[in-house]
Design a protein around this motif. Structure first.
Motif, PDB file in Angstrom:
ATOM      1  N   VAL A 206      -8.194   3.077   3.425  1.00 44.20           N
ATOM      2  CA  VAL A 206      -7.431   4.318   3.558  1.00 44.20           C
ATOM      3  C   VAL A 206      -5.983   3.993   3.934  1.00 44.20           C
ATOM      4  N   ILE A 207      -5.050   4.564   3.208  1.00 44.74           N
ATOM      5  CA  ILE A 207      -3.631   4.499   3.557  1.00 44.74           C
ATOM      6  C   ILE A 207      -3.292   5.819   4.238  1.00 44.74           C
ATOM      7  N   HIS A 208      -2.838   5.779   5.481  1.00 49.48           N
ATOM      8  CA  HIS A 208      -2.639   7.004   6.259  1.00 49.48           C
ATOM      9  C   HIS A 208      -1.463   7.824   5.739  1.00 49.48           C
ATOM     10  N   ARG A 209      -0.333   7.192   5.501  1.00 48.49           N
ATOM     11  CA  ARG A 209       0.882   7.785   4.924  1.00 48.49           C
ATOM     12  C   ARG A 209       1.651   8.718   5.867  1.00 48.49           C
ATOM     13  N   ASP A 210       1.194   8.893   7.115  1.00 48.86           N
ATOM     14  CA  ASP A 210       1.957   9.757   8.027  1.00 48.86           C
ATOM     15  C   ASP A 210       1.831   9.262   9.466  1.00 48.86           C
ATOM     16  N   VAL A 211       2.025   7.952   9.642  1.00 53.54           N
ATOM     17  CA  VAL A 211       1.985   7.366  10.986  1.00 53.54           C
ATOM     18  C   VAL A 211       3.271   7.755  11.712  1.00 53.54           C
ATOM     19  N   LYS A 212       3.136   8.490  12.808  1.00 54.16           N
ATOM     20  CA  LYS A 212       4.289   8.919  13.607  1.00 54.16           C
ATOM     21  C   LYS A 212       3.795   9.324  14.987  1.00 54.16           C
ATOM     22  N   SER A 213       4.723   9.433  15.940  1.00 57.75           N
ATOM     23  CA  SER A 213       4.329   9.666  17.328  1.00 57.75           C
ATOM     24  C   SER A 213       3.635  11.012  17.538  1.00 57.75           C
ATOM     25  N   SER A 214       3.955  12.023  16.724  1.00 54.76           N
ATOM     26  CA  SER A 214       3.295  13.319  16.889  1.00 54.76           C
ATOM     27  C   SER A 214       1.865  13.305  16.364  1.00 54.76           C
ATOM     28  N   ASN A 215       1.503  12.281  15.576  1.00 54.80           N
ATOM     29  CA  ASN A 215       0.123  12.130  15.104  1.00 54.80           C
ATOM     30  C   ASN A 215      -0.669  11.120  15.938  1.00 54.80           C
ATOM     31  N   GLY A 230      -4.513  14.395   6.638  1.00 56.79           N
ATOM     32  CA  GLY A 230      -4.270  15.285   5.511  1.00 56.79           C
ATOM     33  C   GLY A 230      -3.485  14.661   4.378  1.00 56.79           C
ATOM     34  N   LEU A 231      -2.701  13.604   4.662  1.00 52.19           N
ATOM     35  CA  LEU A 231      -1.898  12.966   3.614  1.00 52.19           C
ATOM     36  C   LEU A 231      -2.464  11.620   3.191  1.00 52.19           C
ATOM     37  N   CYS A 232      -3.653  11.280   3.680  1.00 50.94           N
ATOM     38  CA  CYS A 232      -4.245   9.969   3.387  1.00 50.94           C
ATOM     39  C   CYS A 232      -4.481   9.778   1.892  1.00 50.94           C
ATOM     40  N   LYS A 233      -4.418   8.512   1.502  1.00 52.34           N
ATOM     41  CA  LYS A 233      -4.709   8.148   0.113  1.00 52.34           C
ATOM     42  C   LYS A 233      -5.692   6.988   0.128  1.00 52.34           C
ATOM     43  N   LEU A 234      -6.721   7.091  -0.698  1.00 51.71           N
ATOM     44  CA  LEU A 234      -7.700   6.015  -0.783  1.00 51.71           C
ATOM     45  C   LEU A 234      -7.145   4.874  -1.619  1.00 51.71           C
ATOM     46  N   GLN A 243      -0.718   2.050  -9.194  1.00 52.48           N
ATOM     47  CA  GLN A 243      -0.279   1.613 -10.518  1.00 52.48           C
ATOM     48  C   GLN A 243       0.860   2.475 -11.043  1.00 52.48           C
ATOM     49  N   THR A 244       0.890   3.717 -10.619  1.00 54.64           N
ATOM     50  CA  THR A 244       1.960   4.624 -11.034  1.00 54.64           C
ATOM     51  C   THR A 244       2.561   5.273  -9.801  1.00 54.64           C
ATOM     52  N   PRO A 245       3.863   5.613  -9.876  1.00 50.26           N
ATOM     53  CA  PRO A 245       4.502   6.254  -8.715  1.00 50.26           C
ATOM     54  C   PRO A 245       3.813   7.551  -8.340  1.00 50.26           C
ATOM     55  N   THR A 246       3.784   7.847  -7.045  1.00 45.82           N
ATOM     56  CA  THR A 246       3.190   9.084  -6.550  1.00 45.82           C
ATOM     57  C   THR A 246       4.262   9.918  -5.869  1.00 45.82           C
ATOM     58  N   ILE A 247       3.938  11.192  -5.635  1.00 52.32           N
ATOM     59  CA  ILE A 247       4.862  12.063  -4.906  1.00 52.32           C
ATOM     60  C   ILE A 247       5.024  11.508  -3.490  1.00 52.32           C
ATOM     61  N   ILE A 248       6.260  11.431  -3.011  1.00 50.81           N
ATOM     62  CA  ILE A 248       6.532  10.860  -1.692  1.00 50.81           C
ATOM     63  C   ILE A 248       5.962  11.777  -0.619  1.00 50.81           C
ATOM     64  N   ARG A 249       5.146  11.214   0.257  1.00 56.02           N
ATOM     65  CA  ARG A 249       4.566  11.945   1.382  1.00 56.02           C
ATOM     66  C   ARG A 249       4.940  11.229   2.675  1.00 56.02           C
ATOM     67  N   GLY A 250       5.048  11.989   3.751  1.00 61.98           N
ATOM     68  CA  GLY A 250       5.341  11.380   5.036  1.00 61.98           C
ATOM     69  C   GLY A 250       6.427  12.151   5.763  1.00 61.98           C
ATOM     70  N   TYR A 259       8.724   2.580  -0.553  1.00 62.87           N
ATOM     71  CA  TYR A 259       7.974   3.721  -1.068  1.00 62.87           C
ATOM     72  C   TYR A 259       8.944   4.804  -1.546  1.00 62.87           C
ATOM     73  N   LEU A 260      10.023   5.045  -0.760  1.00 64.81           N
ATOM     74  CA  LEU A 260      11.024   6.041  -1.155  1.00 64.81           C
ATOM     75  C   LEU A 260      11.700   5.662  -2.464  1.00 64.81           C
ATOM     76  N   ASN A 261      11.962   4.379  -2.638  1.00 64.32           N
ATOM     77  CA  ASN A 261      12.703   3.915  -3.816  1.00 64.32           C
ATOM     78  C   ASN A 261      11.844   3.822  -5.073  1.00 64.32           C
ATOM     79  N   THR A 262      10.555   3.517  -4.904  1.00 64.62           N
ATOM     80  CA  THR A 262       9.704   3.255  -6.069  1.00 64.62           C
ATOM     81  C   THR A 262       8.597   4.284  -6.281  1.00 64.62           C
TER      82      THR A 262
END
Length: 369
Positions: A206-215, A230-234, A243-250, A259-262
């Protein structure tokens, strides 16, 4: 005789005309009835398909929940437990969080996903699916869920000591006293263990994608749990990189620059966010300083391992009560985690080992008060 014949002919014409009108009316009514029956049949077929789809998802969730004895709740049960959503204890990107009384002195936190805040059933079901797959002492656990009458509700562990963000940055949290250096190290290690579990042990990873102090929710000043999936990605064990770019979350300030650039996300994206979290623990500052990120704000300080330079970025509330060698370790870990080249960043197992080692065998060197 001629008049009688004319009258008879006129009557016949009237009957024929009436019959034609009646046939037309019946034809129209029958056509409308046929359309109505066809629409009803299509509606029943669509409803059946939707029920089948929901039932399939429910069966999948049920099969996952059997190993963790997670139960489903009716909406009325949640309403009773939350006193009709009376006490709000948190706000998420797509949800509100409410206090729930579970009986026997136990409490829970109900996350209410709101469509008007951008939540949707797919995101909700994905989060439930992930929560049912994972179990670790440093992850906030799922107690149950409800998908009833249009509501999408998660019943989670309740952490009465709020978040690390509250503790570091809000007036009430700061009034509890300064979070000690040893507590900050311990919290960092707990979250490192949580992320290592998600990346290396969870199946699929699991990739969490929203690691921050409020979480990051505090058990107490020395221990913490990672929340909000809620923003996790398997991911995949053999190839974590999308393999393909995804919508930026976080969240701004924490999001991996690569991640922001690619648009390509991987566990190393969580490593970057963890690096920002370390800077937050070291400096006591938020991830954004106006339009400048904390990573940018500390870049000059982080280049120098001199004690005076390190003191320049240290949270003044600590009054210098830190071990300089431990501080050097944390700054070095942050520097490695924030590397632009994501492949060169360490994994969370390596990071946890470095933090754990400097805690178990603390060097004697300390910064002066």
């Amino acid at each position: 005789m001629g008049k009688i014949a004319m009258h008879t002919s006129s009557s016949e014409n009237m009957w024929i005309g009436g019959a034609i009108v009646l046939i037309i009316i019946l034809t129209i009514l029958l056509r409308k009835l046929a359309i109505y029956i066809d629409c009803k049949a299509k509606a029943r077929a669509l409803a059946k398909a939707q029920r089948s789809d929901h039932s399939q998802k429910d069966r999948e969730l049920s099969s996952l929940s059997t190993t963790k004895t997670i139960r489903t709740y009716a909406l009325e049960e949640i309403k009773v437990a939350t006193r009709d959503f009376r006490i709000r204890i948190g706000v998420g990107a797509t949800s509100y969080v409410y206090l729930a009384e579970l009986g026997d002195g136990r409490f829970g936190a109900v996350k209410r996903v709101m469509e008007e805040r951008g939540g949707c059933q797919k995101m909700f079901l994905d989060e439930v699916s992930i929560l049912l797959r994972i179990c670790h002492p440093n992850l906030v656990g799922l107690l149950g869920f409800c998908l009833d009458k249009g509501e999408q509700l998660l019943l989670l562990e309740y952490m009465p000591n709020k978040s690390l963000f509250d503790r570091l940055h809000n007036h009430k949290g700061k009034s509890s006293g300064c979070l000690s250096w040893s507590s900050r190290l311990s919290i960092a290690l707990d979250i490192a263990y949580a992320l290592d579990y998600l990346h290396s042990v969870a199946d699929p990873p699991v990739i969490h994608r929203d690691v921050k102090s409020s979480n990051i929710l505090l058990v107490n000043d020395d221990h913490a749990k990672l929340a909000d999936f809620g923003l996790c990605k398997l991911g995949h064990h053999d190839d974590f990189t999308a393999q393909t770019p995804t919508i930026i979350r976080g969240s701004l300030g924490y999001v991996d620059t690569n991640y922001l650039n690619t648009g390509l996300v991987s566990p190393k994206s969580d490593v970057y966010s963890f690096g920002v979290l370390l800077l937050e623990l070291i400096t006591g500052m938020k991830s954004l300083q106006g339009s400048i990120t904390l990573a940018e704000w500390t870049s000059e300080y982080r280049k120098d391992q001199d004690a005076e330079a390190l003191m320049g970025m240290l949270d003044p509330k600590l009054n210098g009560q830190v071990n300089v060698e431990q501080l050097r370790v944390l700054v070095h870990v942050a520097n490695m985690a924030l590397l632009e080249n994501s492949m060169a960043r360490p994994n969370m197992a390596e990071i946890a080992h470095k933090i754990s080692s400097c805690m178990e065998h603390p060097p004697e060197s300390e910064l002066p008060v």
